[in-house]
Design a protein around this motif. Structure first.
Motif: not given
Length: 371
Positions: A31, A34, A38, A60, A64-65, A68
Motif C-alpha cells: 500500500r 503504491v 503514484e 504499480l 495495486r492489484d 485492491q
C-alpha cells in the motif's frame, strides 16, 4: 433436506485466512509502495525515459492489484457479515441468509486465489511463461496427444484471461503436431504453469488402429520464464545460425504465403528455436531470440545447480515411469495427478474445457506443504 447457510463462525474463519494472506503478501508495505509509485508517475518528466516509465507502471499495476484484491475481499466479508446480522434480526430471513452464503462462497474463491499467489516466492513466479509441448513415446499417437494438450492449454489460458502468442506449432505429416511453443502473458502465469512441467500420459483406444486396440502415449511439457528486461543474456552473432523457411500451421494450413518462418540454432549448445507466428522474418527472429535467451539462462542455472526443479522440474525421458499425470479415456475415464493424488472422472472438462485449476492449485498446495 434443510439448506445449509453460512454461519458467523464460518466468516470468522475466512477473516483469519484473509489476515494471513494479507500478511504473506505484505499488503501494508505494498500500500505504501503504491503511494510512492503514484507520486513518481505524476512527477514532471516521468515519461522522458519511456523504458523506465513502463517498468514503473508495470510494478504499480502489480502491487495495486494485490492491494485492491485484498480490499475487495474485506468489503465482501463485511457485506456477508451485514447480511447475516440483518437476517438474525429478521428471524432468520432465508433470502438474506442466502445472500450471505453466496457472498461468502465468492469470498472463499477470492481468498483461495490470493492464498495461491502468496505461495509464489520464486524470482519469476509472478511473470510470463514460455511453454513447449513435445511428443514422446507413442509414435503418431504422441503427435496427436501433443495437439490435444496444446488445445487444452489454450482453453486454460482463455479461462484465466491470459494472452497467448503461439510462436511455433507445425503440423505433423499424418496426425497432430510435431511440437508447440507459445508465450503466455498474465499475472502469475509462470508460477501457475510450472505445475504442468513434466510428462503427461494418455491411455485410450487408438484412433489410427483399425483393430481399435488400447494405446498408451506420452508428451512432455516444458515451462520456462520470460526473462525480465533487466536480465541481459549476451548472444554473439557468430554463435547462431538463422534459417528461413515456409510457415505452416496445425492441420497443414499455411500461416502465411511468404518464407517468413525462422529457425535459430545456437551452435555452442545445439539449442534450436523456431517461430512462425509473425508475418515478417524480423518479428519471428526477435521472438526466437527471446526464447533462446530464456533457455540459455536456464542452461546457466543448470550449470550452477545439479537440479533445476525450481524452474522447470527435473529432466526425464518422455515415457513410461516418468509421468506426472495420467489421462485415461479407456477402459474407464479418469484424470489423475500422480504427485498430489488429485483426480476427476470428468475428462471432457479437463481436455475440452481446460479445467485445470484443481490440478494446478493441488500441485502448489502439495509443493508448499499447505495440503
Amino acid at each position: 433436506m434443510e439448506r445449509e447457510f453460512v454461519s458467523a463462525e464460518d466468516l470468522d474463519a475466512l477473516s483469519e485466512r484473509l489476515d494471513e494472506v494479507s500478511s504473506y503478501l505484505h499488503v501494508d508495505e505494498k500500500r505504501e509502495r503504491v503511494a510512492e509509485l503514484e507520486r513518481a508517475s505524476a512527477a514532471p518528466g516521468f515519461w522522458d525515459d519511456a523504458e523506465a516509465a513502463r517498468t514503473t507502471m508495470a510494478e504499480l499495476a502489480s502491487v495495486r492489484d494485490d492491494v485492491q484484491a485484498v480490499d475487495r475481499a474485506r468489503e465482501g466479508l463485511e457485506d456477508a457479515r451485514a447480511a447475516l446480522e440483518l437476517a438474525a434480526e429478521m428471524d432468520g430471513d432465508e433470502e438474506l441468509l442466502s445472500e450471505a452464503t453466496q457472498t461468502a462462497a465468492s469470498l472463499r474463491d477470492k481468498i483461495d486465489e490470493l492464498e495461491l499467489s502468496s505461495w509464489f516466492t520464486g524470482e519469476f513466479d509472478h511473470g510470463d511463461a514460455i511453454v513447449t509441448i513435445k511428443p514422446g513415446q507413442g509414435g503418431l499417437e504422441a503427435q496427436d496427444w501433443t495437439f490435444m494438450l496444446f488445445k487444452m492449454y489454450m482453453k486454460y489460458c482463455e479461462r484465466r484471461g491470459w494472452k497467448v502468442t503461439i510462436n511455433d506449432c507445425p503440423a505433423a505429416e499424418v496426425i497432430g503436431i510435431d511440437r508447440a511453443t507459445f508465450t503466455v502473458e498474465g499475472k502469475n502465469a509462470f508460477g501457475m504453469l510450472r505445475a504442468e512441467a513434466g510428462v503427461h500420459r494418455l491411455v485410450r483406444i487408438s484412433p489410427t488402429d483399425a483393430k481399435k486396440r488400447r494405446q498408451t502415449t506420452f508428451a512432455g511439457v516444458e515451462v520456462i520464464p520470460v526473462l525480465p528486461d533487466d536480465i541481459e543474456i549476451e548472444v554473439a552473432p557468430d554463435d547462431i545460425r538463422v534459417d528461413v523457411y515456409h510457415a505452416s500451421g496445425p492441420g497443414g494450413q499455411g500461416v502465411n504465403t511468404t518464407d517468413s518462418a525462422v529457425r535459430v540454432t545456437h551452435l555452442p549448445t545445439g539449442i534450436v528455436v523456431t517461430c512462425q507466428n509473425e508475418r515478417s522474418q524480423i518479428q519471428n527472429k526477435a521472438a526466437c531470440m527471446q526464447i533462446l535467451k530464456a533457455r540459455l539462462y536456464e542452461l546457466e542455472l543448470q550449470k550452477r545447480a545439479e537440479a533445476l526443479d525450481e524452474i522447470r522440474g527435473p529432466k526425464t525421458d518422455i515415457g513410461f515411469g516418468n509421468q506426472i499425470r495420467s489421462y485415461v479415456l479407456y477402459p474407464y475415464q479418469m484424470v489423475k495427478d500422480l504427485r498430489t493424488g488429485v483426480e476427476t472422472g470428468d475428462v471432457d472438462a479437463v481436455l475440452e474445457d481446460g479445467d485445470l485449476d484443481r490440478f494446478i492449485v493441488g500441485y502448489h498446495r502439495w509443493a508448499t506443504g499447505n495440503e
